[in-house]
Design a protein around this motif. Structure first.
Motif, short mmCIF file in Angstrom:
data_model
loop_
_atom_site.label_atom_id
_atom_site.label_comp_id
_atom_site.label_asym_id
_atom_site.label_seq_id
_atom_site.Cartn_x
_atom_site.Cartn_y
_atom_site.Cartn_z
N GLU A 125 -46.66 2.06 -15.23
CA GLU A 125 -48.08 2.05 -13.95
C GLU A 125 -48.59 3.52 -13.79
OE1 GLU A 125 -49.36 -0.20 -12.42
OE2 GLU A 125 -48.45 -2.14 -13.24
N LYS A 126 -47.88 4.33 -12.90
CA LYS A 126 -48.10 5.94 -12.97
C LYS A 126 -48.25 7.00 -13.80
CE LYS A 126 -47.76 7.96 -9.25
NZ LYS A 126 -46.98 9.10 -8.25
N HIS A 127 -47.48 7.20 -14.50
CA HIS A 127 -47.35 7.90 -15.46
C HIS A 127 -48.58 8.13 -16.97
CE1 HIS A 127 -45.31 11.72 -17.60
NE2 HIS A 127 -46.01 11.60 -18.32
N ILE A 128 -48.06 7.09 -17.42
CA ILE A 128 -49.13 6.65 -18.79
C ILE A 128 -50.51 5.91 -18.49
CG2 ILE A 128 -49.08 5.38 -20.72
CD1 ILE A 128 -46.77 6.58 -20.63
N ILE A 129 -50.73 4.98 -17.17
CA ILE A 129 -51.89 4.04 -16.83
C ILE A 129 -52.65 5.73 -16.24
CG2 ILE A 129 -53.36 2.21 -16.14
CD1 ILE A 129 -50.97 1.38 -16.79
N ALA A 130 -52.20 5.86 -14.92
CA ALA A 130 -52.58 6.79 -13.87
C ALA A 130 -52.56 8.01 -14.44
CB ALA A 130 -51.81 6.41 -12.36
N LYS A 131 -51.89 8.95 -15.13
CA LYS A 131 -51.94 10.19 -15.69
C LYS A 131 -51.04 10.58 -15.01
CE LYS A 131 -54.11 9.51 -19.61
NZ LYS A 131 -53.11 8.67 -20.36
N MET A 132 -50.52 10.04 -13.62
CA MET A 132 -49.48 11.16 -12.92
C MET A 132 -48.20 11.21 -12.66
SD MET A 132 -51.85 9.94 -9.59
CE MET A 132 -50.52 9.57 -8.39
N LEU A 133 -47.62 12.31 -12.32
CA LEU A 133 -45.58 12.42 -12.34
C LEU A 133 -45.12 11.49 -11.35
CD1 LEU A 133 -45.22 15.75 -13.93
CD2 LEU A 133 -45.84 13.51 -15.05
N VAL A 134 -44.28 10.69 -12.17
CA VAL A 134 -43.40 9.36 -10.84
C VAL A 134 -42.49 10.41 -9.91
CG1 VAL A 134 -41.95 7.89 -10.69
CG2 VAL A 134 -43.61 7.75 -12.32
N ASN A 135 -42.85 10.80 -8.17
CA ASN A 135 -41.37 10.95 -7.97
C ASN A 135 -39.94 10.57 -7.99
OD1 ASN A 135 -43.38 13.32 -6.72
ND2 ASN A 135 -44.23 12.03 -5.39
N ASP A 136 -39.63 11.63 -7.24
CA ASP A 136 -37.87 11.59 -7.49
C ASP A 136 -37.54 10.74 -8.33
OD1 ASP A 136 -38.62 12.71 -4.60
OD2 ASP A 136 -39.01 9.82 -4.01
N CYS A 137 -38.08 10.92 -9.53
CA CYS A 137 -37.04 10.37 -10.65
C CYS A 137 -37.09 11.41 -12.27
CB CYS A 137 -38.08 9.41 -11.29
SG CYS A 137 -38.06 8.17 -10.17
N ILE A 138 -37.20 12.38 -11.52
CA ILE A 138 -37.56 13.35 -12.94
C ILE A 138 -36.33 14.51 -12.67
CG2 ILE A 138 -38.53 15.57 -13.77
CD1 ILE A 138 -41.85 14.41 -12.99
N PHE A 139 -35.72 14.77 -14.26
CA PHE A 139 -34.37 15.53 -14.22
C PHE A 139 -34.81 16.44 -15.30
CE2 PHE A 139 -30.83 14.02 -12.18
CZ PHE A 139 -31.04 11.99 -12.11
N ASP A 140 -35.39 17.26 -14.46
CA ASP A 140 -35.45 19.11 -15.13
C ASP A 140 -34.81 19.89 -15.31
OD1 ASP A 140 -38.32 19.95 -16.29
OD2 ASP A 140 -38.30 21.82 -15.10
N SER A 141 -33.29 19.18 -15.71
CA SER A 141 -32.39 19.64 -15.60
C SER A 141 -32.25 19.67 -17.13
CB SER A 141 -31.35 19.02 -15.12
OG SER A 141 -31.11 17.95 -15.38
#
Ligand SMILES: Cc1cc2nc3c(=O)[nH]c(=O)nc-3n(C[C@H](O)[C@H](O)[C@H](O)COP(=O)(O)O)c2cc1C
Lengths: 114, 579
Positions: A96-112
């Motif tokens: 919904e957010k990342h692919i369609i609305a082009k916004m990253l999803v909060n609280d789920c990214i592991f940039d490690s």
């Protein structure tokens, strides 16, 4: 299939270019044990259902076993990021957010994850 | 679409998480600067940096700021507007992973040979066959100074050279994917994530020594790895990268998989060879070494999965490139499987020479519990424990050996104060006793006797004379055992005795286990003043050793208690005393 010659091999390495948007799901033992198969199937289904121009791919373990299932997402114009502990719920948000609305999803990214 | 992305995370775990406040504050600042349609801010779960306050990463500029105060957020917003970098906040990482072996893992589809081609796949093999030839190839490997990653650290080129020099009608190469160390799974991940790199490495080894047949020896417990190697082998055959006249050259190679049934000793090279030959998997005395007389009496090179996965890159980029990475005696990188009481368990690949502390604290984020680290175990059942105060040791073969441990295949288990330094070696020794093939007496009898002493100590029946006795037996095992299993089985005991002798003595003299692990030496009791008489311990005790009711309160019947610790874990009021 034709057997490769040294020249043929050189050609093939340059010919395979991977471009476009994609979703990669970590599908080694650790990912599968954490539920990656369900997540992978969900992305494949959603992409088909919604007619999304995105390739859903499998890959091996990126090493961050504590955060499996890992899902890397590359969408043109956004930095490619890795989501961790992805279940169907998070996968839905990614669509919904990342692919369609082009916004990253909060609280789920592991940039490690390297 | 947003032009910039800011990832944000409060990494300080000693106080309440302030990620949300900082996130809102930054959004406000961006709005003030009229940037809110231009920059997106994202809260992340893990930003890869630990205990450095508020951390921000800005993409696509790739700037990382750490230890940012709330007041700094306004200045960061302004700097984004002015396209400037705020030097004072820029984070300079101490430890970084360097991914050579794992470079494709998690990046490419392991079931697609095309994706492997796109990341320089099989170009190393091509270079070896078309440009280098056997002698120059081995020279490159010599120049790289790579040493085996399977445990012993033997120079790879030397092994190859021995096998090449022997005249024989048939030679073999074997990939050792038996991986039996408890807690280690680097090899599995490489095979599952990038199987072609190992096939390419094995093919290069075969070309170097003139072998026409190779085996993957994989444990049957790794079905997915087996499936992916199988697929990859088939793809390689289809493309003429295996089989007759590879890449149009006279070099031919056939590869096959052999499944191991999961005996630890079958990872030892001579036992592994017996197992492939269809015999009982027990070791033989060396010499002759396999490189001279191996599988079916023919010259055979056995290399570990990770060793082989390094080879294509070394050939392609040159031995000199590789030899610039790492320390004086140990070149390249090492993959570790970091597990135990650590926050981020998983695979870590570092250049040799990084310190244990960097691996455990900076890359893996320290302990999960937040409690201090007590020790780190490396090398599995053949390795030892390294105490907390020696964690600044740079990792390489020699340094770890000096400390009484070994590099091993790459298992790394982090332990905190709840781990008992008598219990840990007891576990490893128990493993070796179970896995000993029984062929030689020092290993079979020595291991059993040592385990009995450790059991005795952990049950509170130890005597002070047991300690020198443990050392004597382990010396005999080291000197007289037939293979590495028995020669190294006592390492966990010796290293804990070296660094934690006081803990052994506490068990022996005071019948007390400081970590609260050895069940014979602890008791559980209910602290009346703290007990709220909720009855949760009563209902959870599996053996009805807790008696009483909500009116009168509860108590533990010591004779019935099996020391399982359920009551301790379920009590919400910390009213159970473990002593
Ligand atoms: C008891 C025992 C178990 C071993 N298990 C393995 C193993 O699982 N994988 C491995 O690669 N080497 C293992 N080894 C080491 C092998 O004997 C051999 O040294 C190694 O495969 C050589 O490859 P390298 O030179 O690439 O390290 C083991 C050795 C012993 C004594």
């Amino acid at each position: 299939m034709a057997k490769l010659t040294p020249e043929g091999l050189d050609k093939i390495s340059k010919a395979v270019i991977i471009e476009g948007d994609w979703i990669k799901v970590g599908m080694s033992s650790c990912g599968i044990a954490a539920g990656a198969e369900e997540v992978y199937d969900f992305f494949v289904e959603e992409a088909k259902k919604r007619n999304l121009k995105i390739e859903v791919k499998k890959c091996g373990c990126a090493g961050s076993c504590y955060a499996e299932p890992l899902v890397e997402v590359k969408v043109e114009g956004l930095p490619s990021v890795v989501y961790g502990r992805v279940n169907k719920d998070v996968a839905g948000k990614i669509i919904e957010k990342h692919i369609i609305a082009k916004m990253l999803v909060n609280d789920c990214i592991f940039d490690s994850v390297v | 679409m947003y032009a910039k992305t800011v990832l944000i995370k409060d990494t300080d775990t000693t106080r309440e998480d302030k990620t949300r406040e900082a996130y809102t504050r930054l959004l406000d600042c961006l709005r003030e600067d009229n940037l809110h349609d231009h920059v997106q801010v994202v809260r992340v779960s893990d930003i890869g940096i630990y205990e450095h306050g508020l951390v921000l990463k800005i993409y696509p500029d790739n700037i990382t700021y750490a230890n940012v105060q709330e007041s700094g957020l306004k200045r960061i917003a302004d700097s984004i507007r002015d396209s400037k970098v705020l030097e004072e906040f820029v984070f300079k990482p101490k430890a970084r992973q360097l991914r050579l072996v794992l470079r494709n893992c998690g990046k490419i589809n392991p079931e697609s040979i095309d994706e492997y081609f796109a990341s320089e796949g099989y170009l190393g093999l091509k270079k070896a066959i078309s440009d280098l030839g056997q002698q120059k190839l081995i020279d490159e490997i010599k120049l790289s100074s790579i040493r085996g990653r399977g445990g012993a650290g033997y120079p790879t080129w030397l092994k190859w050279n021995f096998a090449r020099e022997v005249k024989a009608d048939q030679k073999f190469v074997i990939c050792n994917a038996d991986e039996g160390d408890p807690g280690a799974y680097m090899d599995r991940s490489i095979l599952e994530g990038d199987p072609h790199s190992v096939i390419e490495g094995l093919s290069i080894a075969a070309f170097a020594i003139g072998a026409s047949k190779g085996y993957f020896y994989v444990r049957a417990e790794y079905p997915l790895a087996v499936e992916r190697i199988n697929k990859a082998i088939k793809q390689a055959y289809d493309h003429g990268l295996l089989g007759k006249n590879i890449l149009g050259s006279p070099f031919s190679l056939d590869l096959e998989i052999r499944l191991g049934a999961g005996a630890f000793v079958c990872g030892e090279e001579t036992a592994l060879i017996s197992s492939i030959e269809g015999k009982r998997g027990t070791p033989h005395p060396r010499p002759p070494y396999p490189s001279v007389k191996g599988l079916w009496g023919k010259p055979t090179v056995i290399n570990n999965v990770e060793t082989l996965a390094n080879i294509p890159q070394i050939v392609l980029k040159g031995g000199k490139w590789f030899s610039k990475i790492g320390t004086q005696t140990s070149k390249g990188t090492k993959v570790f499987a970091v597990t135990g009481k650590v926050k981020n368990s998983g695979l870590v690949e570092i250049a040799m020479g990084a310190t244990l502390r960097e691996i455990v604290m900076d890359i893996c984020g320290g302990t999960l519990s937040g409690k201090p680290i007590k020790a780190v175990q490396t090398g599995g059942p053949s390795g030892g424990v390294i105490p907390q105060d020696l964690l600044d040791t740079p990792v390489d073969y020699e340094n770890l050996q000096k400390l009484g441990s070994i590099m091993g295949s790459g298992g790394m288990i982090v332990m905190d104060e709840d781990d008992c330094m008598v219990d840990i070696p007891k576990f490893y020794l128990g493993f070796c006793v179970e896995e000993s093939c029984g062929k030689c007496a020092p290993c079979r009898i020595g291991g059993f006797q040592m385990l009995n002493y450790l059991k005795k100590i952990s049950e509170g029946k130890g005597e002070i004379s047991d300690l020198p006795q443990l050392k004597r037996i382990s010396q005999a095992m080291q000197k007289a055992s037939l293979c590495g299993l028995g020669q190294t089985a006592s390492n966990p005991v010796l290293s804990t005795l070296k660094y934690f002798e006081a803990e052994y003595k506490e068990h022996i003299l005071n019948k007390h286990c400081p970590a609260g692990k050895c069940s014979h030496l602890i008791t559980y009791n209910i602290i009346e003043e703290k007990c709220k008489r909720c009855g949760i311990c009563f209902t959870n005790c599996p053996v009805n050793a807790i008696v009483g009711d909500k009116e009168k309160g509860y108590s533990v019947i010591q004779e019935k208690c099996i020391k399982c610790g359920r009551c301790f874990d379920v009590c919400k009021f910390k009213a159970i005393l473990r002593k």
